[in-house]
Every structure is written in structure tokens, then in C-alpha cells.
Design an enzyme around this catalytic site. Structure first.
Site, PDB file in Angstrom:
ATOM      1  N   GLU A 235       0.839  -1.195   0.000  1.00  0.00           N
ATOM      2  CA  GLU A 235       0.000   0.000   0.000  1.00  0.00           C
ATOM      3  C   GLU A 235       0.870   1.239   0.000  1.00  0.00           C
ATOM      4  OE1 GLU A 235      -0.749   0.338   4.821  1.00  0.00           O
ATOM      5  OE2 GLU A 235      -2.179  -0.735   3.572  1.00  0.00           O
ATOM      6  N   SER A 236       0.268   2.346  -0.354  1.00  0.00           N
ATOM      7  CA  SER A 236       0.909   3.642  -0.330  1.00  0.00           C
ATOM      8  C   SER A 236       2.061   3.721  -1.321  1.00  0.00           C
ATOM      9  CB  SER A 236       1.356   3.951   1.096  1.00  0.00           C
ATOM     10  OG  SER A 236       1.634   5.299   1.227  1.00  0.00           O
ATOM     11  N   TYR A 237       3.289   3.999  -0.837  1.00  0.00           N
ATOM     12  CA  TYR A 237       4.415   4.145  -1.760  1.00  0.00           C
ATOM     13  C   TYR A 237       4.776   2.824  -2.430  1.00  0.00           C
ATOM     14  CZ  TYR A 237       8.497   6.575  -3.632  1.00  0.00           C
ATOM     15  OH  TYR A 237       9.414   7.173  -4.466  1.00  0.00           O
TER      16      TYR A 237
ATOM     17  N   ALA B 282       2.051   2.052   4.448  1.00  0.00           N
ATOM     18  CA  ALA B 282       3.037   2.684   3.603  1.00  0.00           C
ATOM     19  C   ALA B 282       3.894   3.614   4.393  1.00  0.00           C
ATOM     20  CB  ALA B 282       2.341   3.478   2.529  1.00  0.00           C
TER      21      ALA B 282
ATOM     22  N   SER C  70       2.236   6.783   3.379  1.00  0.00           N
ATOM     23  CA  SER C  70       2.525   6.993   1.987  1.00  0.00           C
ATOM     24  C   SER C  70       3.612   7.991   1.734  1.00  0.00           C
ATOM     25  CB  SER C  70       1.270   7.437   1.305  1.00  0.00           C
ATOM     26  OG  SER C  70       1.553   8.052   0.125  1.00  0.00           O
TER      27      SER C  70
END
Length: 596
Positions: free
Chosen positions: A153-155, A586, A595
């Protein structure tokens, strides 16, 4: 370790990322500790809990994830309580998959660098991860022919496409006697994939969610900054994973919410945080996980390399400072090629996340061209429909699918969907893997798509699951105490009830295992199980302490199976493991973690 799926889950966040590469140093499922001269990474593997004994072939999947906050706060088999005891996560992803958690890039989590050798670009990051996998498969050759799914997830929205592309290129250059790696799919939650669409989405999302008044001075300042952002994006051209002028747009939005010593939580706009954090103190379990993973006994139990001199931390400043990716193209440019190679991809979004919000994800899909069409276009001016999901009488979200790409929006979910809804996220995974509960046993979930039931799924309901096992134990305990209150003959009643109920459980589960066959299902009939946001934001009461309830491994299950078939088990065949762990959020805006 045999299973139906081995999944590699990748984590990263707004402050750092977690994924392992370069040097395999320590593996928790092997007793020996490795020693390497240079950098070292750390991995954690969790084997699945269910295996059909009558299968004559191995259909195994590896699920790769970026590391420990995903393992202990999202998709792993355990969650932490305030007193550092572990409870089962009813919705963990290991029921039909082997999970491989990897601290990556080097320097995050339990991994470390001995020099200033942090990764600086996404291409080398992916190449180093391939090196890690090569060394991993050298140590665990039994996994090399398994199906591989990569999730985060995120980055991780940047990491995962780069890693998948690197694996594809590696397979193309294989020698005649080399083994091709079977990457069967990617899952990215609230991903930082296309900076252009994501930066542009901050203001529309903030207006829609009431974070920002469109007529306020703060909105005017943010709109002005967005114009500067768009100009800078044109200047950098195809290179623009991280643009300072665009980051300032989010900062201005958050500044307007800093009132009375509070700030809105950028990972869940329904919540507030301190004005210096604006969500970085979230989720509430993070301080608990940090202190737990710094305990000397836990570090020793996890077999952490002794050369690691600093304690576990969610975000690594060194990684964040160095991974600027100034010469890397955004991963959105890699997605069309992967989709055109036939690789299934799921993009899912919690609808209350600001930093990697669903509007940005929907816009990137709408603007992306692959397989001779743009977005979810089926034919000129004909678009794939959005299907409503309903679970147990409540709206769960929507899904949309076309040409190998599936989009899932989770209602009332944050940046970390599995933290809020572990059972719903697991149900999404089962649909993606093609798990059909009717061929396994267990009670199907009441999941409907546009009012119609799809192929049945169930989270933790087949007889061999940890959830089902705990329910049986709870029944035994309740029945025993009722007998005690009636007669006072505790010992005799406990033994009698335990023997009868457990014997019935074994008989029933083994009858259901006969003739098991796994049937693939079309992944666009995905559904979600329910678990309210409050379930894991509160104290998560009423769950059993896992440290006093060891889980049986495959040897024990086979013993029970043999007993059900009429053969006598041999002494010493029962083995128990007290595995602890799992994650993803993230980090520093990177893979299952916070993120960017």
C-alpha cells in the site's frame, strides 16, 4: 511448508519503506542466523493454515509484503493487545497463502546498512529485490515454482510495478536451465502510483469530504500553489515521482485544519491528530508495535541479526533522505505494459484517505491507455459498469473491472484498509486467488454484488482455520464451566466434553476434507466480510490470548487426518508453533505502510 498461496507483501510509507534486498541475512523460519559483510535485510515468513491432504500436486502461491506494521496491524495472523499478548486476527491473509514479509529498502525495519549505501532510485531498488529473491529461493528452493502475488500500500504503488517489471525482464533473460518466477498478480492499496493525478486530487477530495471550504482563504492559497505544482510537473516531464512544489499543496490544506491544538488526520479524514503530526501518530497501534518489536526477547525470538544495533522503527530517515527517485519515471508508466502481458492487477482504495485518495486512483485509471483502449472502456463510449457490493446487509463498496485491471473502493475505510476491515480485505484476496469456499467446507459469507450472490467465500470458516479452531475451544470452555456450576465435578466434565466435542470436530473436518478440489472463480465476483472500523480502533475485547493457545502445524493436522481414517498416530507426531507476527502501512510515503 506447503500451501495454496505464497504472497509477498511489501510495505512502505510516507517516511520510509520496507522491503528487503541485496543480502539475505536472517530468516525467522530457519534457526540459523546468517552473517554478511555488507548490508543486511530481514524477512519473515508465515505459512498458510490450511492444506488439503488429498491433493496430489502443489498449487502454491507466495504473497510478498513490505514488513512488520503490515504483519502486526493489518494482514498477519496476530494483533497486539495493550499488555503485549497476541490475539488471532480474524481476517489474516495466511489462511490460503504463505506470507513473506520483507523489510525494504535496506535500512527500514530490521534491515540495516553498514555504510551510506541506501538506494536512491526505483530501478536499482527493484534489481536489488530480484537479487534478494534469488538468494531467498536458494535457501528455500521449495518455493521457487510457486505462484507469486505482490501486494502493498501507499508508496508500494511505486515499488510493486517496478519489482514486477524487473521480474518480467529477469525471466526473459533466463538461461535454458533457469527457473521462471510465476508472478500471477499484483495488489496495491491506496497507492502512490501517478503523482500527476494524485496531486491534482487533493483539492477535489478536500472539498468533497468537507476538509476545506472552497471559498476560504486557505482554499485560495492551495489553488494558487496547485498552479505552481502543475507548472513544475510540465517542467520535469516524465520524471516526477516526488515534487516539492506539489507537496506544498497538501501542506497548505492541512494547515487550514490546525485549530484548537488539533489537525485532521491525512490518512483518515474522520479523525484528528496533534498539529505537528496530522496523522503520523496513527494508527493507534503503532506505538504498541514499536515497543513490542524493541523488546530483547522478541528481537531474539525473531532471529534478528546481532549486527543490527538500532531498534525497530516504522520510518527510516536515512532511507527517506536518499530515495528521492529524481531519475525514475512514475510507476504508472509501467502498468500498461504489465497489463498487456496478461498480469492481473487490483487497485483498491479506502475512501477516507486524503494523502493517496481514491479520486487520484480513479483519475489515473480513467487517463491510462492499455490494450488499445483508455480507462475502463469496453468499446467506444461503452464503459465497464460499477457494481455495488453489499455484505451482510450493509454497503461494503464498489468494484469495476476491464482488461486485467480491477478497481475496488472500500466504503468507510482509511489509508490502511486491512487495519479497518481485515475480513473484507481477506475476502478480496480470496476472490483474487480464486478460492471457492464450497469446495473446502465452511459457511459462506452473505456477500452480494448488485443484489446477486456471487461465488461463495468465507473468511476463517473452514474447519481447519484458526478461527474455527478457536470457536471450538471456546465452546469446550463454556460447556465445561456450565457443567462445573451444575455439579462441581470440574475435571470429569472438562475431559468428557473436550473429548466429545474435539472428536466431533476432527470427524467433521476430515469428512469435509475428502475430495477437496479448488475451483478458480472469476475475480470480478469479489465480496467483503464485515468488521467495523471500531473493531480495531477500540481495545478489541473478547479475543483469546494466542500465547496460551498454540496452533497445530501440518504434521499435527496429518496426524488427525490419519486418526480419522482409522490409523493410529505415532507418539511425538504433534508439533506446535507459537509464531508471532505480521504487517503493512506505507512508510515515509512508501509500500504497505504510510505513503510517500
Amino acid at each position: 511448508m506447503l500451501g495454496l498461496a505464497t504472497t509477498v507483501t511489501l510495505e512502505s510509507s510516507g517516511c520510509s519503506s520496507k522491503m528487503c534486498f541485496r543480502l539475505l541475512c536472517s530468516v525467522s523460519s530457519r534457526p540459523a542466523r546468517g552473517t554478511f559483510v555488507e548490508d543486511a535485510c530481514w524477512v519473515y515468513i508465515i505459512s498458510h493454515t490450511f492444506f488439503p491432504f488429498n491433493m496430489t500436486w502443489r498449487v502454491v502461491n507466495i504473497f510478498i509484503s513490505l514488513s512488520m506494521d503490515g504483519a502486526l496491524m493489518e494482514i498477519g495472523p496476530y494483533r497486539l493487545q495493550d499488555d503485549h499478548t497476541l490475539i488471532y486476527n480474524n481476517g489474516s491473509w495466511d489462511e490460503f497463502a504463505n506470507l513473506l514479509f520483507v523489510d525494504q529498502p535496506v535500512g527500514t525495519g530490521f534491515s540495516y546498512v553498514s555504510t551510506d549505501s541506501y538506494v536512491r532510485e526505483l530501478g536499482p531498488m527493484a534489481d536489488q529485490f530480484v537479487t534478494f529473491l534469488e538468494r531467498w529461493f536458494n535457501v528455500f528452493p521449495e518455493y521457487e515454482r510457486d505462484d507469486i502475488y505482490i501486494a502493498g500500500e501507499s508508496y508500494a504503488g511505486q515499488y510493486i510495478p517496478y519489482i514486477a517489471d524487473a521480474i518480467v525482464r529477469r525471466n526473459e533473460k533466463l538461461s535454458a536451465n533457469g527457473t521462471s518466477w510465476n508472478v500471477q498478480g499484483l495488489l496495491i492499496g491506496n497507492g502512490w502510483i501517478s503523482p500527476l493525478e494524485q496531486y491534482r486530487s487533493y483539492l477535489p477530495f478536500s472539498y468533497k469530504e468537507g476538509v476545506l471550504d472552497k471559498n476560504s482563504d486557505g482554499a485560495k492559497a492551495a489553488e494558487s500553489q496547485l498552479s505552481k505544482c502543475m507548472s513544475k510537473l510540465k517542467e520535469v516531464g516524465k520524471f516526477g515521482v516526488h515534487v516539492d512544489e506539489c507537496e506544498r499543496v497538501l501542506e497548505l490544506i492541512l494547515d487550514t485544519t490546525k485549530v484548537d491544538g488539533k489537525c485532521i488526520n491525512m490518512y483518515d479524514v474522520r479523525l484528528e491528530d496533534t498539529p505537528d503530526a496530522c496523522g503520523m501518530n496513527w494508527p493507534p497501534d503503532i506505538s504498541l508495535v514499536t515497543s513490542y518489536l524493541r523488546r530483547p526477547d522478541v528481537v531474539k525470538a525473531l532471529n534478528i541479526n546481532e549486527d543490527k544495533t538500532t531498534g525497530w522503527r516504522e520510518c527510516s530517515p536515512g532511507v527517506g533522505r536518499n530515495l528521492q527517485a529524481t531519475e525514475s519515471v512514475p510507476s504508472v508508466q509501467l502498468l500498461p505494459g504489465l497489463l498487456e502481458r496478461g498480469m492481473p492487477i487490483v487497485l483498491f482504495s479506502g475512501d477516507k484517505d486524503l494523502i493517496c485518495n481514491h479520486i487520484g486512483t480513479e483519475d489515473l485509471i480513467h487517463n491510462m491507455t492499455w490494450l488499445n483502449a483508455t480507462g475502463f472502456e469496453l468499446s467506444p463510449d461503452v464503459w465497464a459498469p460499477r457494481h455495488n457490493w453489499e455484505f451482510e446487509g450493509s454497503a461494503a463498496g464498489i468494484y469495476q473491472q476491464a482488461r486485467n485491471l480491477t478497481y475496488v473502493k472500500f466504503y468507510n475505510a482509511s489509508h490502511m484498509v486491512p487495519f479497518d476491515f481485515p475480513r473484507r480485505s481477506r475476502d478480496m484476496l480470496d476472490r483474487f486467488l480464486g478460492i471457492d469456499i464450497t469446495s473446502i467446507g465452511g459457511d459462506p459469507a452473505d456477500s452480494r454484488i448488485d443484489g446477486l450472490k456471487g461465488a461463495p467465500t468465507s473468511v476463517g470458516a473452514h474447519p481447519n482455520s484458526t478461527t474455527a479452531e478457536e470457536k471450538e475451544k471456546e465452546k469446550i470452555k463454556i460447556a465445561a464451566w456450565e457443567a462445573y456450576y451444575k455439579s462441581g465435578e470440574v475435571a470429569l466434565v472438562v475431559v468428557a466434553i473436550a473429548a466429545s466435542l474435539w472428536g466431533f470436530f476432527i470427524w467433521r473436518s476430515k469428512r469435509r476434507e475428502k475430495g477437496l478440489e479448488y475451483k478458480g472463480i472469476y475475480p470480478n465476483l469479489e465480496s467483503f466480510s464485515s468488521a467495523s472500523l471500531a473493531t480495531f480502533r477500540g481495545k478489541r475485547r473478547g479475543r483469546m490470548d494466542v500465547e496460551s493457545a498454540p496452533r497445530p502445524d501440518e504434521a499435527e493436522l496429518e496426524t488427525l487426518y490419519n486418526a480419522a481414517e482409522g490409523s493410529d498416530p505415532q507418539d511425538g507426531e504433534e508439533n506446535f508453533s507459537d509464531g508471532k507476527g505480521d504487517n503493512e502501512k506505507a512508510q515515509s510515503h512508501a509500500g504497505m505502510g504510510k505513503s510517500r
